[in-house]
Design a protein around this motif. Sequence first.
Motif, PDB file in Angstrom:
ATOM      1  N   TYR A  75       8.691  -0.072   7.334  1.00 50.13           N
ATOM      2  CA  TYR A  75       8.922   0.597   6.057  1.00 50.13           C
ATOM      3  C   TYR A  75       8.151   1.908   5.935  1.00 50.13           C
ATOM      4  O   TYR A  75       7.819   2.349   4.850  1.00 50.13           O
ATOM      5  N   ASN A  77       7.459   5.808   5.750  1.00 49.62           N
ATOM      6  CA  ASN A  77       8.158   6.990   5.244  1.00 49.62           C
ATOM      7  C   ASN A  77       7.549   8.240   5.859  1.00 49.62           C
ATOM      8  O   ASN A  77       6.333   8.350   5.955  1.00 49.62           O
ATOM      9  N   VAL A  84      14.887   4.523  -0.480  1.00 49.23           N
ATOM     10  CA  VAL A  84      14.841   3.542  -1.565  1.00 49.23           C
ATOM     11  C   VAL A  84      14.284   2.205  -1.104  1.00 49.23           C
ATOM     12  O   VAL A  84      13.395   1.621  -1.737  1.00 49.23           O
ATOM     13  N   LYS A  85      14.767   1.687   0.011  1.00 49.89           N
ATOM     14  CA  LYS A  85      14.318   0.379   0.501  1.00 49.89           C
ATOM     15  C   LYS A  85      12.827   0.395   0.821  1.00 49.89           C
ATOM     16  O   LYS A  85      12.111  -0.564   0.521  1.00 49.89           O
ATOM     17  N   ASN A  86      12.357   1.475   1.388  1.00 44.39           N
ATOM     18  CA  ASN A  86      10.924   1.579   1.714  1.00 44.39           C
ATOM     19  C   ASN A  86      10.080   1.674   0.447  1.00 44.39           C
ATOM     20  O   ASN A  86       9.011   1.058   0.350  1.00 44.39           O
ATOM     21  N   LYS A  88      10.762   0.459  -2.482  1.00 41.48           N
ATOM     22  CA  LYS A  88      10.720  -0.862  -3.114  1.00 41.48           C
ATOM     23  C   LYS A  88       9.743  -1.784  -2.394  1.00 41.48           C
ATOM     24  O   LYS A  88       9.031  -2.578  -3.021  1.00 41.48           O
ATOM     25  N   TRP A  89       9.727  -1.689  -1.075  1.00 39.68           N
ATOM     26  CA  TRP A  89       8.800  -2.525  -0.310  1.00 39.68           C
ATOM     27  C   TRP A  89       7.362  -2.184  -0.679  1.00 39.68           C
ATOM     28  O   TRP A  89       6.535  -3.071  -0.882  1.00 39.68           O
TER      29      TRP A  89
END
Length: 202
Positions: A75, A77, A84-86, A88-89
């Motif tokens: 996750y 960046n 978005v997925k990262n 949220k994680w």
Amino acid sequence: MNEQVTSIIHRFLTIAASSNGLGIKLIRVAILIIFVWIGGVKYYHYEADGIVPFVANSPFMNFFYDKQAPEYKEYKNAEGAYVVKNRKWHEANGTYTFAFGLGALICTIGILVFLGIFFPRIGIVGDLLAIIMTIGTLSFLITTPEVWVPNLGSGEFGFPLLSGAGRLVIKDTAILAGAVVLLSDSAQRILKQLKYKDHETI
């Protein structure tokens, strides 16, 4: 060496020898700038994301996160990227909550160190905290795999080849040395104050 050159050198050495007080004040200002700036950017997502490998791999700090190493590697960046997925994680991980708290602590330490210019009793608290903080940061050289160049086929990897993350960490050796000098300065000034008070009571 003629007398004029000798005189210039002597004058320079005299000025340099008397610059200790100014140097100590400049160290306090430098730590203020570094700590407040670095602490301040902890309130931005890119910086909070960036410190995850350090915290997740540290046996002294990883309990601040809900998820442990090496899950974070999935996750990551890039600086300035929004995935978005990262995101949220990281929100679920407690990445941002921890970064906000750490940022406030770092800013506070920088301010306390700076106030040591005027108040040595406050300064010595900041100096001690700065020493503890930098020792903690330097421990990442042992606990964080990302501080060394990875083995990607070039044949150049591992110790002593510092990665970008490692080069970021190693600078704290200078901050640690400066904080020790400041601790000594604060202690000396407090001792002078105590001796003056003792002398007044006699």
